[in-house]
Motif scaffolding. Structure first.
Motif, PDB file in Angstrom:
ATOM      1  N   VAL A   2       0.856  -1.180   0.000  1.00  0.00           N
ATOM      2  CA  VAL A   2       0.000   0.000   0.000  1.00  0.00           C
ATOM      3  C   VAL A   2       0.895   1.234   0.000  1.00  0.00           C
ATOM      4  N   ILE A   3       0.563   2.170  -0.871  1.00  0.00           N
ATOM      5  CA  ILE A   3       1.345   3.409  -0.992  1.00  0.00           C
ATOM      6  C   ILE A   3       0.396   4.593  -0.961  1.00  0.00           C
ATOM      7  N   THR A  26       0.947   7.303 -13.449  1.00  0.00           N
ATOM      8  CA  THR A  26       2.373   7.284 -13.099  1.00  0.00           C
ATOM      9  C   THR A  26       2.701   6.316 -11.963  1.00  0.00           C
ATOM     10  N   ILE A  27       1.848   6.232 -10.959  1.00  0.00           N
ATOM     11  CA  ILE A  27       2.117   5.318  -9.832  1.00  0.00           C
ATOM     12  C   ILE A  27       2.138   3.852 -10.289  1.00  0.00           C
ATOM     13  N   LEU A  37      -1.760  -3.535  -9.817  1.00  0.00           N
ATOM     14  CA  LEU A  37      -2.604  -2.569  -9.123  1.00  0.00           C
ATOM     15  C   LEU A  37      -3.951  -3.200  -8.790  1.00  0.00           C
ATOM     16  N   LEU A  38      -4.350  -3.121  -7.531  1.00  0.00           N
ATOM     17  CA  LEU A  38      -5.645  -3.648  -7.086  1.00  0.00           C
ATOM     18  C   LEU A  38      -6.681  -2.548  -6.925  1.00  0.00           C
ATOM     19  N   ASP A  39      -6.265  -1.426  -6.354  1.00  0.00           N
ATOM     20  CA  ASP A  39      -7.205  -0.339  -6.072  1.00  0.00           C
ATOM     21  C   ASP A  39      -6.452   0.980  -6.029  1.00  0.00           C
ATOM     22  N   LEU A  40      -7.143   2.036  -6.373  1.00  0.00           N
ATOM     23  CA  LEU A  40      -6.552   3.376  -6.373  1.00  0.00           C
ATOM     24  C   LEU A  40      -7.623   4.370  -5.950  1.00  0.00           C
ATOM     25  N   LYS A  41      -7.280   5.227  -5.007  1.00  0.00           N
ATOM     26  CA  LYS A  41      -8.217   6.253  -4.535  1.00  0.00           C
ATOM     27  C   LYS A  41      -7.490   7.585  -4.443  1.00  0.00           C
ATOM     28  N   ILE A  42      -8.196   8.639  -4.782  1.00  0.00           N
ATOM     29  CA  ILE A  42      -7.662   9.993  -4.647  1.00  0.00           C
ATOM     30  C   ILE A  42      -8.549  10.720  -3.647  1.00  0.00           C
ATOM     31  N   GLU A  43      -7.910  11.291  -2.631  1.00  0.00           N
ATOM     32  CA  GLU A  43      -8.673  11.920  -1.552  1.00  0.00           C
ATOM     33  C   GLU A  43      -8.026  13.218  -1.102  1.00  0.00           C
ATOM     34  N   ASP A  44      -8.870  14.122  -0.613  1.00  0.00           N
ATOM     35  CA  ASP A  44      -8.391  15.349   0.026  1.00  0.00           C
ATOM     36  C   ASP A  44      -8.149  15.079   1.502  1.00  0.00           C
ATOM     37  N   HIS A  45      -7.056  15.600   1.995  1.00  0.00           N
ATOM     38  CA  HIS A  45      -6.711  15.495   3.417  1.00  0.00           C
ATOM     39  C   HIS A  45      -6.708  16.908   3.987  1.00  0.00           C
ATOM     40  N   GLN A  53      -4.812  19.020   1.183  1.00  0.00           N
ATOM     41  CA  GLN A  53      -3.753  18.409   0.386  1.00  0.00           C
ATOM     42  C   GLN A  53      -4.345  17.178  -0.279  1.00  0.00           C
ATOM     43  N   ASN A  54      -4.137  17.054  -1.586  1.00  0.00           N
ATOM     44  CA  ASN A  54      -4.709  15.950  -2.336  1.00  0.00           C
ATOM     45  C   ASN A  54      -3.711  14.801  -2.416  1.00  0.00           C
ATOM     46  N   PHE A  55      -4.156  13.614  -2.019  1.00  0.00           N
ATOM     47  CA  PHE A  55      -3.312  12.420  -1.978  1.00  0.00           C
ATOM     48  C   PHE A  55      -3.858  11.347  -2.913  1.00  0.00           C
ATOM     49  N   ILE A  56      -2.973  10.444  -3.306  1.00  0.00           N
ATOM     50  CA  ILE A  56      -3.352   9.253  -4.051  1.00  0.00           C
ATOM     51  C   ILE A  56      -2.911   8.043  -3.226  1.00  0.00           C
ATOM     52  N   PHE A  57      -3.818   7.090  -3.051  1.00  0.00           N
ATOM     53  CA  PHE A  57      -3.540   5.872  -2.301  1.00  0.00           C
ATOM     54  C   PHE A  57      -3.742   4.686  -3.237  1.00  0.00           C
ATOM     55  N   CYS A  58      -2.788   3.768  -3.242  1.00  0.00           N
ATOM     56  CA  CYS A  58      -2.849   2.601  -4.122  1.00  0.00           C
ATOM     57  C   CYS A  58      -2.538   1.337  -3.339  1.00  0.00           C
ATOM     58  N   SER A  59      -3.225   0.262  -3.709  1.00  0.00           N
ATOM     59  CA  SER A  59      -2.864  -1.047  -3.170  1.00  0.00           C
ATOM     60  C   SER A  59      -2.483  -1.944  -4.341  1.00  0.00           C
TER      61      SER A  59
END
Length: 67
Positions: A2-3, A26-27, A37-45, A53-59
């Protein structure tokens, strides 16, 4: 695996340091030879300073072809 990291809509700096931004293309490209890649989410923190701050989370799952 997970990143989580800054998305391409995230800040250019964090704590005064330059950062690298990533997106949904790119990730996965960085890890494509070893992981699927299993899943990807983009979220505001919302930071403690009440800025967004906008992040990208990937599994990922390890690729069977490169064990």
């Amino acid at each position: 695996m997970v990143i989580g990291t800054f998305s391409d809509n995230g800040p250019l700096k964090c704590s005064g340091l330059d950062i690298k931004q990533y997106n949904n293309k790119t990730i996965p490209k960085i890890f494509e030879n070893y992981f699927i890649l299993l899943d990807l989410k983009i979220e505001d923190h919302l930071t403690p300073f009440e800025t967004k701050q906008n992040f990208i989370f990937c599994s990922f799952r390890k690729s069977n072809s490169n064990i």
